[in-house]
Scaffold this motif. Sequence first.
Motif, PDB file in Angstrom:
ATOM      1  N   ARG A 170      -3.472   8.166  -2.128  1.00 37.99           N
ATOM      2  CA  ARG A 170      -4.251   8.978  -1.192  1.00 37.99           C
ATOM      3  C   ARG A 170      -3.376  10.032  -0.541  1.00 37.99           C
ATOM      4  N   ASP A 171      -2.156   9.658  -0.142  1.00 36.16           N
ATOM      5  CA  ASP A 171      -1.244  10.638   0.442  1.00 36.16           C
ATOM      6  C   ASP A 171      -0.786  11.659  -0.592  1.00 36.16           C
ATOM      7  N   ALA A 227     -14.667  -2.264  -2.786  1.00 43.00           N
ATOM      8  CA  ALA A 227     -15.059  -0.870  -2.992  1.00 43.00           C
ATOM      9  C   ALA A 227     -14.714  -0.006  -1.786  1.00 43.00           C
ATOM     10  N   CYS A 228     -14.822  -0.573  -0.584  1.00 42.63           N
ATOM     11  CA  CYS A 228     -14.502   0.198   0.621  1.00 42.63           C
ATOM     12  C   CYS A 228     -13.040   0.591   0.687  1.00 42.63           C
ATOM     13  N   CYS A 229     -12.159  -0.169   0.017  1.00 39.44           N
ATOM     14  CA  CYS A 229     -10.737   0.160   0.045  1.00 39.44           C
ATOM     15  C   CYS A 229     -10.456   1.507  -0.606  1.00 39.44           C
ATOM     16  N   PHE A 230     -11.298   1.962  -1.501  1.00 48.43           N
ATOM     17  CA  PHE A 230     -11.070   3.215  -2.212  1.00 48.43           C
ATOM     18  C   PHE A 230     -11.810   4.393  -1.575  1.00 48.43           C
ATOM     19  N   ILE A 231     -12.459   4.174  -0.442  1.00 49.79           N
ATOM     20  CA  ILE A 231     -13.179   5.242   0.257  1.00 49.79           C
ATOM     21  C   ILE A 231     -12.342   5.709   1.439  1.00 49.79           C
ATOM     22  N   ASN A 232     -12.097   6.995   1.497  1.00 53.21           N
ATOM     23  CA  ASN A 232     -11.349   7.573   2.613  1.00 53.21           C
ATOM     24  C   ASN A 232     -12.343   7.821   3.751  1.00 53.21           C
ATOM     25  N   GLY A 276      -6.221  12.198   7.255  1.00 54.32           N
ATOM     26  CA  GLY A 276      -7.421  12.284   6.442  1.00 54.32           C
ATOM     27  C   GLY A 276      -8.382  13.368   6.893  1.00 54.32           C
ATOM     28  N   ALA A 277      -8.272  13.820   8.144  1.00 57.92           N
ATOM     29  CA  ALA A 277      -9.171  14.858   8.666  1.00 57.92           C
ATOM     30  C   ALA A 277      -8.594  16.257   8.530  1.00 57.92           C
ATOM     31  N   PHE A 278      -7.432  16.417   7.898  1.00 55.82           N
ATOM     32  CA  PHE A 278      -6.812  17.743   7.806  1.00 55.82           C
ATOM     33  C   PHE A 278      -7.727  18.748   7.113  1.00 55.82           C
ATOM     34  N   ALA A 279      -8.288  18.360   5.969  1.00 56.91           N
ATOM     35  CA  ALA A 279      -9.101  19.301   5.198  1.00 56.91           C
ATOM     36  C   ALA A 279     -10.335  19.744   5.985  1.00 56.91           C
ATOM     37  N   ALA A 280     -11.004  18.802   6.649  1.00 54.37           N
ATOM     38  CA  ALA A 280     -12.191  19.162   7.428  1.00 54.37           C
ATOM     39  C   ALA A 280     -11.821  20.055   8.609  1.00 54.37           C
ATOM     40  N   LEU A 281     -10.721  19.759   9.278  1.00 51.92           N
ATOM     41  CA  LEU A 281     -10.285  20.606  10.389  1.00 51.92           C
ATOM     42  C   LEU A 281      -9.927  22.005   9.912  1.00 51.92           C
ATOM     43  N   ASP A 282      -9.324  22.099   8.740  1.00 56.06           N
ATOM     44  CA  ASP A 282      -8.994  23.425   8.211  1.00 56.06           C
ATOM     45  C   ASP A 282     -10.250  24.250   7.975  1.00 56.06           C
ATOM     46  N   ARG A 283     -11.293  23.626   7.420  1.00 59.95           N
ATOM     47  CA  ARG A 283     -12.541  24.350   7.221  1.00 59.95           C
ATOM     48  C   ARG A 283     -13.151  24.779   8.562  1.00 59.95           C
ATOM     49  N   PRO A 342      -6.057  -1.573  -4.482  1.00 59.70           N
ATOM     50  CA  PRO A 342      -6.307  -0.898  -3.198  1.00 59.70           C
ATOM     51  C   PRO A 342      -5.055  -0.624  -2.396  1.00 59.70           C
ATOM     52  N   LEU A 343      -4.003  -1.441  -2.547  1.00 54.86           N
ATOM     53  CA  LEU A 343      -2.750  -1.179  -1.839  1.00 54.86           C
ATOM     54  C   LEU A 343      -2.095   0.098  -2.335  1.00 54.86           C
ATOM     55  N   ALA A 344      -2.223   0.381  -3.643  1.00 55.58           N
ATOM     56  CA  ALA A 344      -1.656   1.617  -4.179  1.00 55.58           C
ATOM     57  C   ALA A 344      -2.455   2.834  -3.735  1.00 55.58           C
ATOM     58  N   GLU A 345      -3.763   2.650  -3.523  1.00 54.87           N
ATOM     59  CA  GLU A 345      -4.593   3.753  -3.039  1.00 54.87           C
ATOM     60  C   GLU A 345      -4.279   4.065  -1.587  1.00 54.87           C
ATOM     61  N   ASN A 346      -4.276   3.055  -0.745  1.00 62.97           N
ATOM     62  CA  ASN A 346      -3.993   3.253   0.676  1.00 62.97           C
ATOM     63  C   ASN A 346      -3.778   1.891   1.320  1.00 62.97           C
ATOM     64  N   VAL A 347      -2.789   1.802   2.191  1.00 65.68           N
ATOM     65  CA  VAL A 347      -2.511   0.554   2.900  1.00 65.68           C
ATOM     66  C   VAL A 347      -3.328   0.523   4.185  1.00 65.68           C
ATOM     67  N   SER A 348      -4.201  -0.441   4.284  1.00 68.90           N
ATOM     68  CA  SER A 348      -5.025  -0.633   5.471  1.00 68.90           C
ATOM     69  C   SER A 348      -5.179  -2.126   5.701  1.00 68.90           C
ATOM     70  N   ALA A 349      -5.772  -2.467   6.840  1.00 68.92           N
ATOM     71  CA  ALA A 349      -5.999  -3.887   7.129  1.00 68.92           C
ATOM     72  C   ALA A 349      -6.882  -4.525   6.065  1.00 68.92           C
ATOM     73  N   LEU A 350      -7.854  -3.777   5.564  1.00 71.16           N
ATOM     74  CA  LEU A 350      -8.767  -4.313   4.554  1.00 71.16           C
ATOM     75  C   LEU A 350      -8.053  -4.518   3.220  1.00 71.16           C
ATOM     76  N   SER A 351      -7.281  -3.537   2.769  1.00 68.01           N
ATOM     77  CA  SER A 351      -6.586  -3.685   1.478  1.00 68.01           C
ATOM     78  C   SER A 351      -5.532  -4.783   1.540  1.00 68.01           C
ATOM     79  N   VAL A 352      -4.863  -4.926   2.687  1.00 62.76           N
ATOM     80  CA  VAL A 352      -3.883  -5.998   2.829  1.00 62.76           C
ATOM     81  C   VAL A 352      -4.567  -7.358   2.816  1.00 62.76           C
ATOM     82  N   ALA A 353      -5.728  -7.477   3.482  1.00 64.39           N
ATOM     83  CA  ALA A 353      -6.450  -8.749   3.488  1.00 64.39           C
ATOM     84  C   ALA A 353      -6.905  -9.129   2.083  1.00 64.39           C
ATOM     85  N   ILE A 354      -7.393  -8.157   1.319  1.00 65.07           N
ATOM     86  CA  ILE A 354      -7.809  -8.442  -0.057  1.00 65.07           C
ATOM     87  C   ILE A 354      -6.609  -8.860  -0.901  1.00 65.07           C
ATOM     88  N   ALA A 355      -5.474  -8.185  -0.716  1.00 61.28           N
ATOM     89  CA  ALA A 355      -4.283  -8.542  -1.480  1.00 61.28           C
ATOM     90  C   ALA A 355      -3.801  -9.950  -1.139  1.00 61.28           C
TER      91      ALA A 355
END
Length: 515
Positions: free
Chosen positions: A488-489, A401-406, A440-447, A75-88
């Motif tokens: 993710r980036d 599983a939540c770590c891999f959801i944007n 993460g909201a760039f694509a939705a804002l573009d639409r 999950p750290l490679a997918e995205n760094v968040s408080a949840l992924s850091v706690a799991i690590a």
Amino acid sequence: MTSFFTAAPSYCSRFGVAVLLVVLADFLFYGQPAAITVFLFALLVAAAVVAVHPAAFSDGRVWLKPAALLVALLPLAENVSALSVAIALAALVVFVLSLSGRLRHRIARIAGQIVLFWLAAPFRFANDFIRWRKTARRFGGRRIRLAAIAVWVMPLTLGAVFLALFGAANPVIDYWLSLIDLMKLLDLIQLARIAFWLFVLAGVWAFLRPRLPRFRLRTPRPNHPPADAQPAAVPDRHVVEDIVFGKAAILRALVVFNILFALQTGLDATYLWGGVALPDGLSYAAYAHRGAYPLIVTALLAAGFVLAALRPGSETSGDPVIRRLVYAWVAQNIMLVISSILRLDLYVGIYALTYWRIAAFVWMVLVAAGLVLIIARIALGKSNEWLLSANLLTLSAMLYACCFINFAATIANYNVDHSFEMTGQGIPLDAWYLRSLGPGAFAALDRFFDHQGKTPAAGAVRELEGLRASDEDWYRTVQQNWRAWSFRDWRLLRYLDSKGSLVLPQPPQPSLPGR
């Protein structure tokens, strides 16, 4: 003397590894964005732990532990968040405790070990340093260290004098010395940076010297009564407990609770599932919002009552009538949780999606899973420790599983797709909230901007569209630093590049003179 000299190399080598990790942490993190570097540093810490525990290689299945740790660090490679850091961090604790032979075998006890490890981690380095100094002083190591320091005073002093003389006599050496900016070196010594070093040192030292606090319970002295003393009369407290919380009381409580829950389940089946019109003045949104969270509290209270009433080995746990009533009641609680999820879904469909509402969905699913596990515990005759372990395992799997959801992209896409501007129903889109969600909201804002550009109201979003362009410029600038990379980036940058290649017009070819 032997114990000191055998312990000193262990302390010194681990301290050297810890200092090296501090240097690497300063290079990776201080003043830098944190993304893939967190994953790399976690791997470095794990490698350092393996290096200081060479005896771990004697186990034939030693490579299973690093493989499991790598899965937990993904999950750290997918995205760094408080949840992924706690799991690590939790995975690293389990990894170091398993290598040192201190890991227990049950999930509930492992969870307790993780908590104890992090409670003691900030004080581990200071405690070991004090113990090391006491041991060295006891075995005469203080004189050895002072002598080792004093022996360098004369060479370094005379060396500095000779270097100054060489600089005055040799212009090349003088030029080299002029390149050393002492003031710039002093600027590197900052209180914030030193605090960062100490923080990292205390953290990595806890992994290099994994220890858990030991609690000593004081055994009370037996108080022997005189031989002729008669035991005091026991009050009727147990009699009261047997009446209020006994088998008959629990049986009657389960009957009453089943009737009440059946009433609530029937109302939900009528209004939520059956589509019957609500009373005047009450909307489906109000009905959904008022019931979502209180019903979850109700389910939790019901779970606590079941655990207290049907303790393993108790008289009530073996009664078939009580067990059937408990099964029916827990099943109704599961239906209430499902109704709460439907209520929240109706509310989100009207008032859009947020982080807290996603968290509520996840929490409700966990509560439903916990109720199912309660039925499994009763039916299989398991202990409360088994139930706790099963719930912890379910929680860990859900958070992993939540770590891999944007979630930012999920919220933005849902709100855009269900907004009034896109569908003609619901509420207007809160585009400023979407902008606060980050890249993460760039694509939705573009639409959303593309759709608004085809309508007469396009001018109302031009300001936000300009801010969207500046946000992308800032994001691309940050991503130029390799430390900010993540999967993710990387995917988002691919989207931005592909969109840019589609919308940017090709520059005209210059015409040659004479044509």
